[in-house]
Design a protein around this motif. Structure first.
Motif, PDB file in Angstrom:
ATOM      1  N   ILE A   6       0.895  -1.157   0.000  1.00 54.11           N
ATOM      2  CA  ILE A   6       0.000   0.000   0.000  1.00 54.11           C
ATOM      3  C   ILE A   6       0.935   1.207   0.000  1.00 54.11           C
ATOM      4  CG2 ILE A   6      -1.888   1.196   1.170  1.00 54.11           C
ATOM      5  CD1 ILE A   6      -2.580  -1.713   0.257  1.00 54.11           C
ATOM      6  N   ILE A   7       0.899   1.983  -1.093  1.00 50.46           N
ATOM      7  CA  ILE A   7       1.915   3.023  -1.285  1.00 50.46           C
ATOM      8  C   ILE A   7       1.269   4.363  -1.635  1.00 50.46           C
ATOM      9  CG2 ILE A   7       3.658   1.347  -1.986  1.00 50.46           C
ATOM     10  CD1 ILE A   7       3.156   2.213  -4.897  1.00 50.46           C
ATOM     11  N   ARG A  84      -2.341   2.121  -4.561  1.00 49.76           N
ATOM     12  CA  ARG A  84      -2.031   3.499  -4.176  1.00 49.76           C
ATOM     13  C   ARG A  84      -3.026   4.015  -3.151  1.00 49.76           C
ATOM     14  NH1 ARG A  84      -0.034   7.102  -8.204  1.00 49.76           N
ATOM     15  NH2 ARG A  84      -0.116   8.642  -6.526  1.00 49.76           N
ATOM     16  N   VAL A  85      -2.571   4.971  -2.355  1.00 46.34           N
ATOM     17  CA  VAL A  85      -3.409   5.773  -1.482  1.00 46.34           C
ATOM     18  C   VAL A  85      -2.965   7.217  -1.648  1.00 46.34           C
ATOM     19  CG1 VAL A  85      -3.883   3.955   0.205  1.00 46.34           C
ATOM     20  CG2 VAL A  85      -1.865   5.397   0.503  1.00 46.34           C
ATOM     21  N   GLY A  86      -3.752   8.148  -1.126  1.00 45.97           N
ATOM     22  CA  GLY A  86      -3.451   9.564  -1.281  1.00 45.97           C
ATOM     23  C   GLY A  86      -4.141  10.091  -2.523  1.00 45.97           C
ATOM     24  N   GLU A  92      -3.061   8.142 -13.926  1.00 41.34           N
ATOM     25  CA  GLU A  92      -2.043   7.390 -13.187  1.00 41.34           C
ATOM     26  C   GLU A  92      -2.610   6.035 -12.739  1.00 41.34           C
ATOM     27  OE1 GLU A  92       0.782  10.795 -11.178  1.00 41.34           O
ATOM     28  OE2 GLU A  92      -0.630   9.758  -9.894  1.00 41.34           O
ATOM     29  N   ALA A  93      -1.708   5.074 -12.540  1.00 40.64           N
ATOM     30  CA  ALA A  93      -2.106   3.760 -12.044  1.00 40.64           C
ATOM     31  C   ALA A  93      -2.533   3.850 -10.585  1.00 40.64           C
ATOM     32  CB  ALA A  93      -0.957   2.766 -12.185  1.00 40.64           C
ATOM     33  N   ILE A  94      -3.635   3.166 -10.276  1.00 41.43           N
ATOM     34  CA  ILE A  94      -4.129   3.068  -8.904  1.00 41.43           C
ATOM     35  C   ILE A  94      -3.725   1.731  -8.297  1.00 41.43           C
ATOM     36  CG2 ILE A  94      -6.181   2.981  -7.428  1.00 41.43           C
ATOM     37  CD1 ILE A  94      -7.659   4.481  -9.722  1.00 41.43           C
ATOM     38  N   VAL A  95      -3.900   0.665  -9.071  1.00 38.65           N
ATOM     39  CA  VAL A  95      -3.719  -0.670  -8.525  1.00 38.65           C
ATOM     40  C   VAL A  95      -3.149  -1.616  -9.579  1.00 38.65           C
ATOM     41  CG1 VAL A  95      -6.111  -1.328  -9.088  1.00 38.65           C
ATOM     42  CG2 VAL A  95      -4.909  -2.544  -7.270  1.00 38.65           C
TER      43      VAL A  95
END
Length: 153
Positions: A6-7, A84-86, A92-95
């Protein structure tokens, strides 16, 4: 094995998938993957970004639990999840979900199932940000219907 990240920072799905595939053992015959991107528009209009909130520590634990269950159910060799978080800009890529198995059917099924769990069960809170403000996003009825199908597997 499962790998959950989780980034907050942007990532290259291509580079992550290449590294994941390069680490495959001799018994790996298939790798199926899914990349989800932030759309630049929705039914409500233009989207500038998506904001994903989470509870650090708790979210990782829950996603790891879901991933372990999927990996066991489909007898995976490995399962990679990068989420992703934030604030995530449009396009952009999420997952990224990548499932490695001996055979393609298990890899496809696991990647699909994991995405359904991420959409409905993982503790993420999502807001679309557009030119007229923001709005919270909830899973749709079809998201829950797809998720329910796994209960019958």
């Amino acid at each position: 094995m499962t790998q959950v990240f989780i980034i907050a920072d942007a990532f290259s799905a291509d580079a992550a998938l290449e590294a994941f595939a390069a680490s495959r053992p001799d018994n790996a015959g298939a790798c199926a993957s899914f990349v989800g991107y932030c759309r630049a528009s929705s039914r409500q209009g233009p989207v500038r970004a998506l904001e994903l909130q989470h509870y650090p520590g708790f979210t990782e634990t829950q996603v790891e639990r879901l991933a372990a269950a999927v990996a066991e159910r489909h007898q995976l060799i490995d399962l990679l999840i990068i989420h992703r978080v934030g604030v995530i800009a449009a396009r952009e890529a999420i997952v990224l979900v990548a499932a490695m198995s001996a055979h393609r059917n298990a890899a496809f099924a696991a990647a699909s199932e994991m995405m359904d769990y991420l959409k409905t069960d993982a503790p993420f809170w999502k807001r679309e940000i557009g030119p007229d403000g923001s709005r919270w996003i909830e899973p749709s009825a079809s998201d829950y219907a797809r998720r329910a199908e796994h209960a019958n597997d």
